[in-house]
Scaffold this motif. Structure first.
Motif, mmCIF file in Angstrom:
data_model
loop_
_atom_site.group_PDB
_atom_site.id
_atom_site.type_symbol
_atom_site.label_atom_id
_atom_site.label_comp_id
_atom_site.label_asym_id
_atom_site.label_seq_id
_atom_site.Cartn_x
_atom_site.Cartn_y
_atom_site.Cartn_z
ATOM 1 N N LYS A 150 43.822 42.360 45.261
ATOM 2 C CA LYS A 150 43.686 41.950 43.839
ATOM 3 C C LYS A 150 43.660 43.322 42.927
ATOM 4 C CE LYS A 150 40.650 38.868 41.065
ATOM 5 N NZ LYS A 150 39.612 38.125 40.884
ATOM 6 N N THR A 151 42.777 44.101 43.414
ATOM 7 C CA THR A 151 42.418 45.473 42.633
ATOM 8 C C THR A 151 43.933 46.316 42.569
ATOM 9 O OG1 THR A 151 40.361 45.328 43.397
ATOM 10 C CG2 THR A 151 41.155 47.437 42.237
ATOM 11 N N LYS A 154 46.339 44.474 40.049
ATOM 12 C CA LYS A 154 45.871 44.787 38.535
ATOM 13 C C LYS A 154 46.126 46.271 38.109
ATOM 14 C CE LYS A 154 41.775 43.977 35.838
ATOM 15 N NZ LYS A 154 40.286 43.448 35.938
ATOM 16 N N LYS A 157 49.844 46.459 37.591
ATOM 17 C CA LYS A 157 50.213 45.945 36.308
ATOM 18 C C LYS A 157 49.960 46.737 35.146
ATOM 19 C CE LYS A 157 49.286 41.560 33.734
ATOM 20 N NZ LYS A 157 48.761 40.380 33.789
#
Length: 173
Positions: A150-151, A154, A157
Motif C-alpha cells: 500500500k505504501t 501510494k 502514484k
C-alpha cells in the motif's frame, strides 16, 4: 532626511533598553523589599543564591541585547546604523524570553520556592531546539526497511503525479 530609518531604530532601541532596565531593577527591588524585608524570617542563604542566579541571567542577557542594539557611527560622527531590530525573533527573541521568565520566576518565588522549577523551561527548550538540529545530521534509518504494498503504490502514484506537468487553463478571447 537621510538615515531616518536608522535614527528611528536607534531611538526605539534606546527606549526598549530603558524599559528592560526598569523592569530588571523593579523586579530586583520588589524581590529584595518583600523577600528580605517583609518575609525576613524565612530569608535564607538559598534566597541569596537565587538572587545571584537571577541577577547573573539578567546581566548576561541585558548586555547581549545592549550590544545588539548599539548603533554604529562613522568617523565623522554621523549615524551609520541604528542597531539590531529588537522586535525580530531568533536569538534576540530568546534573550527577551529569558529575561521575562527570570522576572516571573523571581517575583513568584516570593510566594513559594516551588516556582524556581519554572526555570527548568529554559534548558528544556534549549535541549528541544538542539535535538532538532542534531537530528538533521543523523542518518535516517529507513533505508533498510521494507515498505508494504500500500505504501509503495501510494509513493509511486505521488511520484507519477509530481512528474506530470501542470497545465494552466487560459481564457479564450
Amino acid at each position: 532626511m537621510a538615515n531616518q530609518g536608522a535614527k528611528k531604530r536607534r531611538d526605539e532601541n534606546t527606549r526598549h533598553m530603558n524599559n528592560l532596565f526598569r523592569l530588571i531593577i523593579a523586579s530586583n527591588a520588589i524581590f529584595l523589599l518583600l523577600r528580605a524585608g517583609v518575609f525576613y524570617s524565612t530569608f535564607t542563604w538559598l534566597h541569596w543564591i537565587g538572587l545571584i542566579l537571577t541577577s547573573g541571567a539578567y546581566y548576561i542577557c541585558y548586555n547581549q541585547l545592549a550590544s545588539m542594539a548599539k548603533p554604529t557611527y562613522t568617523d565623522d560622527g554621523d549615524l551609520l546604523d541604528g542597531g539590531f531590530d529588537m522586535s525580530t525573533g531568533g536569538a534576540c527573541g530568546y534573550l527577551h524570553d529569558v529575561i521575562y521568565i527570570t522576572c516571573f520566576v523571581q517575583l513568584t518565588s516570593i510566594i513559594s520556592g516551588k516556582f524556581w522549577w519554572i526555570y527548568a523551561v529554559i534548558p528544556a527548550f534549549a535541549v528541544y531546539k538542539g535535538w532538532g538540529l542534531i537530528k538533521g545530521f543523523l542518518p535516517q534509518g529507513s533505508e533498510g526497511v521494507e515498505e508494504d504494498e500500500k505504501t509503495r503504490k501510494k509513493r509511486e502514484k505521488m511520484e507519477k503525479k509530481a512528474s506530470r506537468g501542470k497545465f494552466v487553463k487560459a481564457k479564450a478571447r
